[in-house]
Design an enzyme around this catalytic site. Structure first.
Site, PDB file in Angstrom:
ATOM      1  N   SER A 147      45.555  25.314  41.797  1.00  0.00           N
ATOM      2  CA  SER A 147      44.791  25.651  40.605  1.00  0.00           C
ATOM      3  C   SER A 147      43.874  26.837  40.919  1.00  0.00           C
ATOM      4  CB  SER A 147      44.011  24.422  40.124  1.00  0.00           C
ATOM      5  OG  SER A 147      43.442  24.642  38.860  1.00  0.00           O
ATOM      6  N   ARG A 216      34.830  18.176  29.569  1.00  0.00           N
ATOM      7  CA  ARG A 216      35.816  17.559  30.450  1.00  0.00           C
ATOM      8  C   ARG A 216      37.030  17.072  29.677  1.00  0.00           C
ATOM      9  NH1 ARG A 216      37.683  18.180  35.398  1.00  0.00           N
ATOM     10  NH2 ARG A 216      38.352  16.248  36.394  1.00  0.00           N
ATOM     11  N   ASP A 318      53.790  22.667  33.508  1.00  0.00           N
ATOM     12  CA  ASP A 318      52.427  23.188  33.577  1.00  0.00           C
ATOM     13  C   ASP A 318      52.261  24.362  32.604  1.00  0.00           C
ATOM     14  OD1 ASP A 318      49.911  24.085  34.250  1.00  0.00           O
ATOM     15  OD2 ASP A 318      50.328  24.379  36.371  1.00  0.00           O
ATOM     16  N   HIS A 351      49.697  20.343  34.586  1.00  0.00           N
ATOM     17  CA  HIS A 351      48.957  20.942  35.695  1.00  0.00           C
ATOM     18  C   HIS A 351      48.603  19.919  36.769  1.00  0.00           C
ATOM     19  CE1 HIS A 351      46.745  24.119  37.582  1.00  0.00           C
ATOM     20  NE2 HIS A 351      45.585  23.489  37.503  1.00  0.00           N
TER      21      HIS A 351
END
Length: 402
Positions: A147, A216, A318, A351
């Site tokens: 990432s 979040r 992803d 992801h």
């Protein structure tokens, strides 16, 4: 051998031009250093230095419930700590031991808050280099990250090309695309419009919990794929036994509380217990700002000086960092004759895949560290058409939640 420690590297000037009088870097190390076997692991957005399991850790886990890559790093694992000396450092701006917005400013005695200097991925790399110098590590056998940690890896290759033999950039890209930039913008607005944010100076008072929770939740949606969300939640109701703290709107009592809502609420609650809102602002800004070609003519030009070998890993499900973005990075390497292989993993995890599928991530990493790009588990997509997979792996629980 395992070590958890904090190193003070003294006054540090950030690339913004601003500085702090003293920068502390929290890190963990695993294994023994023989002078040539050091592997640096770069953590993702909200990760910590606690990358592998430590038998002596107990509750002292750098703020995270468990080692975030414990199925990949450790004795007998893909990155074998009986063979390699593994170092993972918490980056400046985070809230897991390294100096950041929640740290005390020694000049005022109060938390920095948003007086902390802007932080970039380049600052992370420079701080990691300073840490390695302090603990006696020179050239790295490898630098590995996923990432934004994968962006950190790429910055190592352009900033310190002679210091790395092997590199692995996993589920990353040379830059974020506009859609992800937009979603990060909304997430930050959720924090800064929380009445308790107070311009970032909320320490000692109410914290912007609601804003951080919404931020979040947006992040979690970005980490999952459509297929994994459909399989994991569908449109199912969470059930009568599921109780939420308070309905979000008057109509909520009539309509079903769905599993996907329950999941997002649960993850938000856990996250606000462990992470700092200002750090979330700083970390996402650093990720959004990263552009491999900045200051260079192109991505190829930025990494042209790297004479080691780079493994690029991407995942078909992803959409945060796509297969196409990884292939573009690999093409940039080929353009300037940097040794590269692009390994595509078929997965519908989105992801999250680099965290939840160690059985697919581990073998190419193990081979890279052992023999470089000639490893049998490493394949390159050059001259191959990128197709959609015919079958997908099963859905697992996301480790981003821990």
């Amino acid at each position: 051998m395992t070590t958890r420690d904090t190193v003070t590297i003294g006054a540090f000037q950030f690339l913004s031009g601003e500085s702090v009088p003293s920068l502390e870097i929290a890190y963990e190390s695993y294994g023994e250093f023989d002078g040539t076997n050091a592997v640096l692991i770069c953590h993702a957005l909200t990760g910590s230095s606690h990358v592998a399991r430590r038998p002596d850790a107990g509750d002292d886990t750098a703020g995270q419930a468990r080692a975030w890559w414990g199925d990949v790093v450790g004795p007998g694992k893909a990155i074998d700590t009986t063979e390699y000396f593994v170092v993972c450092a918490n980056v400046p701006g985070s809230c897991y031991g390294s100096t950041g917005p929640a740290s005390t400013n020694p000049e005022t005695g109060d938390p920095y808050g948003t007086d902390f200097p802007p932080v970039t991925v380049g600052d992370w790399t420079r701080a990691q280099r300073a840490l390695l110098d302090e603990i006696g590590v020179g050239r790295l056998h490898a630098v590995v990250g996923g990432s934004v940690g994968g962006m950190n890896v790429l910055d190592w290759l352009r900033r310190y090309p002679d210091d790395v033999e092997y590199a692995a950039s996993i589920a990353a890209a040379a830059r974020l695309d506009p859609q992800c930039l937009a979603l990060d913008t909304v997430a930050r607005r959720a924090i800064t419009t929380d009445p308790d944010w107070n311009g970032g100076h909320y320490y000692g008072g109410p914290e912007p919990v609601d804003g951080l929770a919404r931020a979040r939740q947006i992040g979690h949606i970005m980490y999952l794929s459509k297929a994994s969300m459909a399989r994991k939640f569908g449109r199912r109701s969470a059930g009568r036994e599921t109780v939420r703290e308070k309905p979000p709107d008057p109509a909520a009592a009539f309509f079903p509380y769905r599993e996907v809502e329950s999941y997002l609420d649960y993850q938000a609650e856990k996250f606000t217990d462990r992470f700092d809102a200002n750090s979330y602002l700083y970390m996402t800004r650093a990720m959004d700002d990263f552009d491999l070609a900045a200051g260079y003519e192109s991505d190829a030009d930025a990494i042209a000086a790297f004479e080691g070998e780079l493994l690029v890993l991407s995942f078909t499900g992803d959409w945060h960092f796509t297969v196409e973005q990884s292939e573009a990075l690999a093409d940039a390497c080929r353009e300037t004759d940097v040794s590269v292989a692009h390994h595509i993993v078929e997965s519908d995890h989105g992801h999250d895949a680099f965290l939840v599928e160690p059985e697919k991530v581990g073998p190419p990493l193990s081979d890279l560290l052992a023999v470089g790009l000639e490893g049998r588990s490493i394949t390159d997509t050059e001259d191959e058409e990128i197709d959609e997979p015919e079958a997908f792996a099963p859905v697992h629980t996301s480790l981003f939640s821990e």
